[in-house]
Design a protein around this motif. Structure first.
Motif, PDB file in Angstrom:
ATOM      1  N   THR A 137      -2.401 -29.835   5.063  1.00  0.00           N
ATOM      2  CA  THR A 137      -3.211 -30.739   4.153  1.00  0.00           C
ATOM      3  C   THR A 137      -3.174 -30.116   2.727  1.00  0.00           C
ATOM      4  OG1 THR A 137      -5.346 -29.870   4.615  1.00  0.00           O
ATOM      5  CG2 THR A 137      -4.446 -31.536   6.021  1.00  0.00           C
ATOM      6  N   LYS A 138      -3.374 -31.076   1.692  1.00  0.00           N
ATOM      7  CA  LYS A 138      -3.134 -30.551   0.461  1.00  0.00           C
ATOM      8  C   LYS A 138      -4.749 -30.342  -0.064  1.00  0.00           C
ATOM      9  CE  LYS A 138      -2.122 -34.411  -1.706  1.00  0.00           C
ATOM     10  NZ  LYS A 138      -2.022 -35.394  -2.701  1.00  0.00           N
ATOM     11  N   GLU A 139      -5.677 -30.588   0.676  1.00  0.00           N
ATOM     12  CA  GLU A 139      -7.359 -30.241   0.321  1.00  0.00           C
ATOM     13  C   GLU A 139      -7.403 -29.831   1.737  1.00  0.00           C
ATOM     14  OE1 GLU A 139      -9.345 -30.110  -2.373  1.00  0.00           O
ATOM     15  OE2 GLU A 139      -7.448 -30.773  -3.724  1.00  0.00           O
ATOM     16  N   PRO A 140      -8.672 -28.772   1.574  1.00  0.00           N
ATOM     17  CA  PRO A 140      -9.354 -28.112   2.657  1.00  0.00           C
ATOM     18  C   PRO A 140     -10.559 -28.796   3.138  1.00  0.00           C
ATOM     19  CG  PRO A 140      -9.890 -27.047   1.010  1.00  0.00           C
ATOM     20  CD  PRO A 140      -8.988 -28.049   0.350  1.00  0.00           C
ATOM     21  N   PHE A 141     -11.224 -29.503   2.491  1.00  0.00           N
ATOM     22  CA  PHE A 141     -12.667 -29.937   2.699  1.00  0.00           C
ATOM     23  C   PHE A 141     -12.424 -31.572   2.449  1.00  0.00           C
ATOM     24  CE2 PHE A 141     -13.196 -26.042   0.868  1.00  0.00           C
ATOM     25  CZ  PHE A 141     -13.294 -25.030   2.091  1.00  0.00           C
ATOM     26  N   ARG A 142     -12.620 -32.472   3.416  1.00  0.00           N
ATOM     27  CA  ARG A 142     -12.424 -33.922   3.161  1.00  0.00           C
ATOM     28  C   ARG A 142     -13.884 -34.413   2.428  1.00  0.00           C
ATOM     29  NH1 ARG A 142     -11.246 -36.296   8.264  1.00  0.00           N
ATOM     30  NH2 ARG A 142      -9.145 -36.317   7.525  1.00  0.00           N
ATOM     31  N   LYS A 143     -14.829 -33.935   3.061  1.00  0.00           N
ATOM     32  CA  LYS A 143     -16.312 -34.451   2.495  1.00  0.00           C
ATOM     33  C   LYS A 143     -17.211 -33.317   2.472  1.00  0.00           C
ATOM     34  CE  LYS A 143     -20.295 -37.402   3.797  1.00  0.00           C
ATOM     35  NZ  LYS A 143     -20.347 -38.175   2.836  1.00  0.00           N
ATOM     36  N   LEU A 144     -17.850 -33.263   1.134  1.00  0.00           N
ATOM     37  CA  LEU A 144     -18.666 -32.019   0.912  1.00  0.00           C
ATOM     38  C   LEU A 144     -20.170 -32.770   0.673  1.00  0.00           C
ATOM     39  CD1 LEU A 144     -19.308 -29.099  -0.335  1.00  0.00           C
ATOM     40  CD2 LEU A 144     -18.657 -30.223  -2.611  1.00  0.00           C
ATOM     41  N   PHE A 145     -21.025 -32.003   0.988  1.00  0.00           N
ATOM     42  CA  PHE A 145     -22.546 -32.309   0.893  1.00  0.00           C
ATOM     43  C   PHE A 145     -23.138 -31.031   0.380  1.00  0.00           C
ATOM     44  CE2 PHE A 145     -26.875 -33.549   1.631  1.00  0.00           C
ATOM     45  CZ  PHE A 145     -26.912 -34.813   1.696  1.00  0.00           C
TER      46      PHE A 145
ATOM     47  N   LYS B 230     -17.758 -32.949  -8.861  1.00  0.00           N
ATOM     48  CA  LYS B 230     -16.232 -33.387  -9.266  1.00  0.00           C
ATOM     49  C   LYS B 230     -16.348 -33.067 -10.891  1.00  0.00           C
ATOM     50  CE  LYS B 230     -14.740 -36.577  -5.831  1.00  0.00           C
ATOM     51  NZ  LYS B 230     -13.950 -37.911  -5.742  1.00  0.00           N
ATOM     52  N   ALA B 231     -17.616 -33.396 -11.498  1.00  0.00           N
ATOM     53  CA  ALA B 231     -17.494 -33.355 -12.764  1.00  0.00           C
ATOM     54  C   ALA B 231     -17.651 -31.792 -13.390  1.00  0.00           C
ATOM     55  CB  ALA B 231     -18.920 -34.127 -13.493  1.00  0.00           C
TER      56      ALA B 231
ATOM     57  N   GLU C 116      -3.339 -28.584 -13.139  1.00  0.00           N
ATOM     58  CA  GLU C 116      -3.358 -30.077 -12.986  1.00  0.00           C
ATOM     59  C   GLU C 116      -3.307 -30.740 -11.721  1.00  0.00           C
ATOM     60  OE1 GLU C 116      -3.099 -33.710 -14.575  1.00  0.00           O
ATOM     61  OE2 GLU C 116      -2.762 -31.794 -15.657  1.00  0.00           O
ATOM     62  N   ARG C 117      -2.831 -29.853 -10.520  1.00  0.00           N
ATOM     63  CA  ARG C 117      -3.141 -30.394  -9.375  1.00  0.00           C
ATOM     64  C   ARG C 117      -4.692 -30.476  -8.565  1.00  0.00           C
ATOM     65  NH1 ARG C 117       1.410 -27.317  -5.974  1.00  0.00           N
ATOM     66  NH2 ARG C 117       0.268 -28.068  -4.284  1.00  0.00           N
ATOM     67  N   LEU C 118      -5.166 -29.195  -9.226  1.00  0.00           N
ATOM     68  CA  LEU C 118      -6.606 -28.907  -8.906  1.00  0.00           C
ATOM     69  C   LEU C 118      -7.627 -30.146  -9.385  1.00  0.00           C
ATOM     70  CD1 LEU C 118      -7.000 -25.106  -9.460  1.00  0.00           C
ATOM     71  CD2 LEU C 118      -7.225 -26.480  -6.927  1.00  0.00           C
ATOM     72  N   LEU C 119      -7.083 -30.717 -10.483  1.00  0.00           N
ATOM     73  CA  LEU C 119      -7.718 -31.818 -11.450  1.00  0.00           C
ATOM     74  C   LEU C 119      -7.406 -33.005 -10.588  1.00  0.00           C
ATOM     75  CD1 LEU C 119      -9.403 -32.213 -13.945  1.00  0.00           C
ATOM     76  CD2 LEU C 119      -7.458 -32.619 -15.175  1.00  0.00           C
ATOM     77  N   ALA C 120      -6.200 -33.275 -10.566  1.00  0.00           N
ATOM     78  CA  ALA C 120      -5.951 -34.667  -9.869  1.00  0.00           C
ATOM     79  C   ALA C 120      -6.230 -34.979  -8.582  1.00  0.00           C
ATOM     80  CB  ALA C 120      -4.380 -34.677  -9.898  1.00  0.00           C
ATOM     81  N   ASP C 121      -6.149 -34.035  -7.503  1.00  0.00           N
ATOM     82  CA  ASP C 121      -6.688 -34.141  -6.314  1.00  0.00           C
ATOM     83  C   ASP C 121      -8.050 -34.296  -5.985  1.00  0.00           C
ATOM     84  OD1 ASP C 121      -3.996 -34.153  -5.855  1.00  0.00           O
ATOM     85  OD2 ASP C 121      -3.918 -32.070  -4.937  1.00  0.00           O
ATOM     86  N   LEU C 122      -9.077 -33.997  -7.097  1.00  0.00           N
ATOM     87  CA  LEU C 122     -10.438 -34.434  -6.899  1.00  0.00           C
ATOM     88  C   LEU C 122     -10.438 -35.784  -6.386  1.00  0.00           C
ATOM     89  CD1 LEU C 122     -11.804 -32.183  -9.570  1.00  0.00           C
ATOM     90  CD2 LEU C 122     -12.290 -31.899  -7.251  1.00  0.00           C
TER      91      LEU C 122
ATOM     92  N   GLU D 265     -14.771 -30.045 -15.666  1.00  0.00           N
ATOM     93  CA  GLU D 265     -15.430 -29.540 -16.724  1.00  0.00           C
ATOM     94  C   GLU D 265     -14.746 -27.814 -16.842  1.00  0.00           C
ATOM     95  OE1 GLU D 265     -17.230 -28.681 -20.579  1.00  0.00           O
ATOM     96  OE2 GLU D 265     -16.736 -30.574 -19.508  1.00  0.00           O
ATOM     97  N   TRP D 266     -14.638 -27.464 -15.644  1.00  0.00           N
ATOM     98  CA  TRP D 266     -14.303 -25.956 -15.738  1.00  0.00           C
ATOM     99  C   TRP D 266     -12.926 -25.908 -15.871  1.00  0.00           C
ATOM    100  CZ3 TRP D 266     -17.762 -21.683 -15.174  1.00  0.00           C
ATOM    101  CH2 TRP D 266     -16.957 -20.599 -14.605  1.00  0.00           C
ATOM    102  N   ILE D 267     -11.983 -26.908 -15.317  1.00  0.00           N
ATOM    103  CA  ILE D 267     -10.774 -27.025 -15.453  1.00  0.00           C
ATOM    104  C   ILE D 267     -10.272 -27.065 -17.067  1.00  0.00           C
ATOM    105  CG2 ILE D 267      -8.413 -28.010 -14.657  1.00  0.00           C
ATOM    106  CD1 ILE D 267      -9.939 -28.309 -12.103  1.00  0.00           C
ATOM    107  N   GLY D 268     -10.926 -27.969 -17.667  1.00  0.00           N
ATOM    108  CA  GLY D 268     -11.015 -28.477 -18.912  1.00  0.00           C
ATOM    109  C   GLY D 268      -9.764 -28.857 -19.666  1.00  0.00           C
ATOM    110  N   ARG D 269      -9.183 -29.918 -19.079  1.00  0.00           N
ATOM    111  CA  ARG D 269      -7.811 -30.370 -19.588  1.00  0.00           C
ATOM    112  C   ARG D 269      -7.865 -30.932 -20.848  1.00  0.00           C
ATOM    113  NH1 ARG D 269      -4.220 -34.795 -19.868  1.00  0.00           N
ATOM    114  NH2 ARG D 269      -1.863 -34.373 -18.894  1.00  0.00           N
ATOM    115  N   SER D 270      -6.994 -30.579 -21.867  1.00  0.00           N
ATOM    116  CA  SER D 270      -6.987 -31.111 -23.280  1.00  0.00           C
ATOM    117  C   SER D 270      -5.899 -31.321 -23.610  1.00  0.00           C
ATOM    118  CB  SER D 270      -7.894 -29.814 -24.112  1.00  0.00           C
ATOM    119  OG  SER D 270      -8.836 -29.733 -23.873  1.00  0.00           O
TER     120      SER D 270
END
Length: 805
Positions: free
Chosen positions: A553-561, A209-210, A193-199, A214-219
Motif C-alpha cells: 500500500t502507498k499509505e500505512p493508515f487508512r483512517k486516523l482519529f 492534513k492541513a 510531493e508524494r507526501l503532499l499529494a497522497d494526503l 503546512e509543514w511540507i510547505g509547497r511553494s
C-alpha cells in the motif's frame, strides 16, 4: 472480584489471539503505542485504548478477523536521564516501566493479542530498524552531511530546536551554541510531493492534513542568482513573487552563509562577526520568530547587482534568514512583504512600490496581494500572474534564474549523541567514509555501558565502549570504527505497525502474504500531538518500503482519529503552591475557587494537564480498585465526544458505576448472585421490541461513528425500561448484554454466563435490527388554540388532513 476472574479466563484460553490468515474480512485497529515512563499511566492515557478496544470487540462480534496489538516505544532520552540520575541501566529501567504499564493495561481488560507484543529497544526488533536503514542507504536516502546544529557542551549532545530557548537548554539552563557537525540525514525531501499529494487518499481529520501540508510547505516561484559586485561570487534566492523583482532594494544572507565572511568589508567586519556570534547562540525556532519581534541585522558593506536592472543592492546579514531553508538568502522587497517592510523601516532602507491594486487607487504599504506591475520596466501594466511568467522567462534568457518548486520541508536530522537508541549499522573506514554493514551483521547490538555520559573527548557515549568500537571495513577487511551516534526515538515508531503483523519472524521483518492481508491499518487512534512528525516520518518510511516492493500500500493508515485530551482540576494558592484535591474544601468549580483545609487560604481552581508537579494526577489503579475497570472504561467514553477536551471528575465515575449495578440486576439477583427471578421466557411486547431494535440501530450507528457517549446513553435508556419489569423477557436481556459487551466486557461476560451460556460472548453474533421496526405506526399531534397546546392526539402516521380532523 469478577474482573480478575474474566481476565484470567481470556488469557488462559488466548481468546484474543489473532489468526494470521482467515476467510473473514480483516480489521486492523491500532493505538499509538506508549513510551513506558516511570510515572506509569494516568486516567488520561486509557481513553484512546478504551475506544479501540470497544471497536475491536464489536468488530469480532460482527464477524471480522481483528488485529488489535500493543507494544512499547521504549528507546529514548528519558530512560537515559533516569539511568544517569539513579545509577541504573536504562534497559533495567525500561523493563521495569514496561512491566508496570503492561500490568495497568491488562487490569483494564483490553482485548489485545499479547502474543504480538513488541519492544523497540529489544535487539530482535531493532535488528529490523537497522535493516530498513540499510534500505534507505541503498537508495541514497541516508547520507552524512555537515549541518548547523544546536550543540550543548555540558550535555555533550545535539538538541532539537524545541529544547532551546534564549540560547540555553530548557531542561538544565546549560548554554547552547550553533555548531557545524557531521550528522546522519534522511532525504525526506525526495518524497515531499508524494507526501503532499497522497494526503487526498486517506480518511484523516482535515486539521491534521492541513498541518502536514503546512509543514511540507509547497511553494511555486523562481530561483534567482545575484552576483556580488567587485567579486567573483554570487548567491541564489528563492521567491514566490518574481513579479516584485524590481522592488528588491536589499538582500539578506543568513549569518551562517559562507559568503558572509568572504564579502564583508574590513570596516564592517567587527560588527558582522559580533552579530554572527550572537546568532549562533539562538535556535532556529527563536530566529524564525524574530520576524514577529524587532528585526535585527548588520550591513556587510558589500553590494549585489540587480539581475535585470543592474542597480547596486546592499547585502545585509540577519538572523531571521535560516541557512537550512531555501538557500539561506532572500531578496528583500519591503513594499510588498511585511517582514521586509519591518526590517527596512527599522534600518531606513529604500521602499519601492512595483505592484499597484488592479482596481486603481493608492497601494497600501506593504501591499502583498496580486495586482498590476508598475515601475518594472518592460513589464509595466502586466497583471501579477502574467508578470511572474514574463519575469521568469527573461531571467532564464539571461541565465540568471528559472522557475522552481520548493518545499518548507527539510531533510530529517537522524543522529543523536545518546546511548539509549538504535546503533547505526555502519562503520567508518580508515578513509573517513561511512560504510554500511552486510545484513548478516545485524543486529548491531548496544554494548553494555555503566557510564552513559559523553566520552571525555566530547564524542557520544558509545565511544566509551572501546572493544565494541573496533570493527572491520566490509570493503577491504581493514580496520574501521563503529558509528557512535544512535538513531532518534522516531526510528522505532516509523514502522512498528508492520512488525505487529509478524513479530516473531527471524528471517524477515514481516511475511509478504501477511502484509498483503492486513495492510493498511483500518483505524489509527492517538493524540493530535503526533499530527506532523511521527505521522509524516512513518508515511515517508512506508513510501520508501513501497518503492522497494516490501509493502503493498502507498499509505500505512487508512483512517486516523485523534482523541481529545483529558484534563484535571488543579488547586493553587497565591504563592503558586499546588494542593491535592483532598486538601481543598468549599470548592466552587463554576467560580474556579476553593479554600485550603486548615488554613482557609484562598485557592484558584483551574483545569490543566495532569502533572505530578500540579498534584492533579489520577491513577487508574485507584479508580479500578474502588469502582472496577468496567466503570473506568465506561466513564472514559461517557464524559463527552471522543475528540473533545474534557475535565476528569472522579465523582462522575459514581454515575456509571450505579448504571452498571442496575444493568447487572437485569440478569443477576442482587442478594443471591443467582439468575434474577424476574427473568422469563416470554416474548417482548411490541413496544419493547421496537425499543430493542431502535437501541440496536442506535448503538451500531454510534459505534460506526465513534460516538461512544451517545451509545452508552441509549443503553442506559434501555436499562431503565427493562429493570422495573416483573416479567423481564430473557431474550431482551440477552440482546442488551451483547450490546453492553464491548463497553463493559467483564460484567457482560458474567451476565452472559448467568443467562445460561457456557461460552464467552466475545465472538457471539452482534444483534441485528429490522428497519421496519424503527418506524412508528402512529404520531402524536398537538392541538393548539391561540398558540397554546390544549390537547395531544394520536393519529396514523400516513393519515390525511380529513382523517386527523
Amino acid at each position: 472480584t469478577l474482573e480478575p476472574k474474566w481476565q484470567a479466563f481470556w488469557e488462559e484460553r488466548e481468546l484474543f489471539r489473532t489468526e494470521d490468515r482467515s476467510t473473514k474480512p480483516k480489521y486492523y485497529v491500532l493505538d499509538m503505542f506508549p513510551y513506558p515512563s516511570g510515572a506509569g499511566l494516568h486516567v488520561g492515557h486509557p481513553e484512546g485504548y478504551t475506544a479501540t478496544d470497544v471497536l475491536a470487540r464489536w468488530k469480532r462480534m460482527c464477524g471480522f478477523n481483528v488485529l488489535h496489538p500493543m507494544g512499547w516505544d521504549a528507546f529514548g532520552l528519558p530512560a537515559e536521564r533516569a539511568a544517569v540520575r539513579d545509577g541504573i541501566h536504562p534497559a533495567i529501567i525500561t523493563k521495569r516501566n514496561i512491566d508496570n504499564f503492561r500490568r495497568q493495561i491488562k487490569r483494564l481488560g483490553f482485548s489485545y493479542d499479547w502474543s504480538r507484543e513488541i519492544d523497540t529497544s529489544a535487539p530482535d526488533y531493532y535488528r529490523w530498524t537497522q535493516w530498513i536503514f540499510l534500505k534507505l542507504h541503498e537508495r541514497g536516502l541516508a547520507y552524512r552531511a555537515e549541518i548547523p546544529v544546536n550543540w550543548c557542551p555540558a550535555q555533550g549532545t545535539v538538541l532539537a530546536n524545541e529544547e532551546v530557548k534564549d540560547g540555553k537548554y530548557v531542561e538544565t539552563g546549560d548554554p547552547v551554541e550553533r555548531r557545524l557537525m557531521k550528522q546522519w540525514m534522511l532525504r525526506i525531501t525526495a518524497y515531499a510531493e508524494r507526501l503532499l499529494a497522497d494526503l487526498d487518499d486517506v480518511d484523516w481529520p482535515e486539521a491534521v492534513k492541513a498541518m502536514q501540508r503546512e509543514w511540507i510547505g509547497r511553494s511555486e516561484g523562481a530561483e534567482i542568482t545575484f552576483r556580488v559586485r567587485d567579486r567573483d561570487a554570487s548567491f541564489t534566492v528563492f521567491t514566490t513573487r518574481p513579479d516584485t523583482l524590481f522592488g528588491a532594494t536589499f538582500c539578506t544572507l543568513a549569518p551562517e552563509h559562507p559568503l558572509v565572511t568572504e564579502i564583508t568589508t574590513p570596516e564592517r567586519r567587527a560588527d558582522v562577526e559580533a552579530y554572527v556570534a550572537a546568532a549562533a547562540k539562538k535556535s532556529d525556532r527563536e530566529r524564525a520568530g524574530s520576524e514577529e519581534k524587532r528585526a535585527t541585522g548588520v550591513f556587510t558593506g558589500a553590494y549585489a547587482t540587480h539581475p535585470l536592472s543592474g542597480a547596486p543592492i546592499p547585502i545585509w546579514t540577519a538572523d531571521y534568514v535560516l541557512m537550512g531553508y531555501g538557500h539561506g538568502a532572500v531578496m528583500a522587497v519591503p513594499a510588498h512583504d511585511e517582514r521586509d517592510h519591518r526590517f527596512a523601516t527599522v534600518y531606513g532602507l529604500p521602499i519601492a512600490t512595483v505592484v499597484r491594486p488592479a482596481g486603481g487607487g493608492p497601494a497600501p504599504i506593504p501591499f502583498t496581494d496580486d495586482g498590476v506591475a508598475c515601475a518594472s520596466g518592460a513589464f509595466d501594466g502586466l497583471p501579477s500572474a502574467e508578470c511572474r511568467r514574463a519575469t521568469v522567462a527573461e531571467l532564464a534568457r539571461r541565465g540568471v534564474g528559472a522557475a522552481k518548486v520548493t518545499y518548507r520541508l527539510r531533510d530529517w536530522l537522524f543522529s543523536r549523541q545518546r546511548y539509549w537508541g538504535e546503533p547505526f549499522p555502519v562503520v567508518i573506514g580508515a578513509d573517513g567514509e561511512a560504510v554500511p554493514l552486510p545484513e548478516g551483521a545485524l543486529p548491531v547490538e548496544l554494548p553494555p555501558l555503566d557510564d552513559f555520559r559523553p566520552a571525555p573527548d566530547g564524542r557520544p557515549p558509545l565511544a566509551r565502549a572501546r572493544e565494541w568500537l573496533e570493527a572491520r571495513d566490509p570493503r577491504n577487511g581493514g580496520p574501521a570504527e563503529r558509528e557512535t551516534n544512535t538513531m532518534p526515538q522516531w526510528a522505532g515508531s516509523c514502522w512498528y505497525y508492520l512488525r505487529y503483523l509478524d513479530p516473531r519472524n527471524t528471517l524477515a521483518p514481516w511475511d509478504a502474504a501477511k502484509e498483503a492481508y492486513w495492510m493498511p491499518v483500518d483505524l489509527y487512534v492517538g493524540g493530535v500531538e503526533h499530527a506532523v512528525l511521527h505521522l509524516l516520518y512513518a508515511r515517508f518510511w512506508h513510501k520508501v518500503l513501497f518503492d522497494c516492493g516490501l509493502v503493498s500500500t502507498k499509505e500505512p493508515f487508512r483512517k486516523l482519529f485523534n482523541q481529545g485530551m483529558i484534563l484535571a482540576y488543579s488547586y493553587q494558592d497565591a504563592a503558586g503552591k499546588y494542593y491535592a484535591p483532598e486538601a481543598a474544601e468549599n470548592v466552587d468549580l463554576q467560580a474556579g475557587a476553593a479554600t485550603a483545609k486548615g488554613t482557609g487560604a484562598p485557592l484558584k481552581v483551574q483545569i490543566e494537564k495532569m502533572s505530578k508537579s500540579r498534584l492533579n494526577v489520577v491513577n487508574p489503579d485507584d479508580v479500578v480498585a474502588e469502582y472496577g475497570a468496567d466503570s473506568l472504561r465506561l466513564y472514559e467514553l461517557f464524559m463527552g465526544p471522543l475528540d473533545a477536551v474534557k475535565p476528569w471528575q472522579t465523582n462522575g465515575v459514581e454515575g456509571v458505576y450505579r448504571f452498571l449495578q442496575r444493568a447487572h440486576r437485569l440478569a443477576v439477583d442482587a442478594e443471591s448472585d443467582a439468575p434474577s427471578p424476574a427473568l422469563k421466557d416470554v416474548a417482548p411486547s411490541e413496544d419493547l421490541e421496537k425499543l430493542l431494535h431502535r437501541t440496536v440501530a442506535k448503538v451500531t450507528k454510534d459505534l460506526e461513528n465513534l460516538s461512544f457517549n451517545t451509545a452508552i446513553s441509549a443503553l442506559m435508556i434501555l436499562t431503565n425500561e427493562l429493570l422495573p419489569m416483573t416479567e423481564r423477557p430473557k431474550a431482551a436481556v440477552e440482546r442488551f448484554t451483547l450490546l453492553l459487551a464491548p463497553f463493559a466486557p467483564h460484567l457482560a461476560e458474567e451476565m452472559w454466563r448467568t443467562l445460561g451460556h457456557a461460552d464467552s460472548l466475545a465472538y457471539a453474533p452482534w444483534p441485528t435490527f429490522d428497519p421496519a421496526k424503527l418506524v412508528d405506526a402512529t404520531v402524536e399531534l398537538p392541538v393548539c388554540v391561540n398558540g397554546k397546546v390544549k390537547e395531544r392526539i394520536e393519529a396514523p402516521k400516513d393519515a390525511d388532513q380529513a382523517t386527523v380532523e
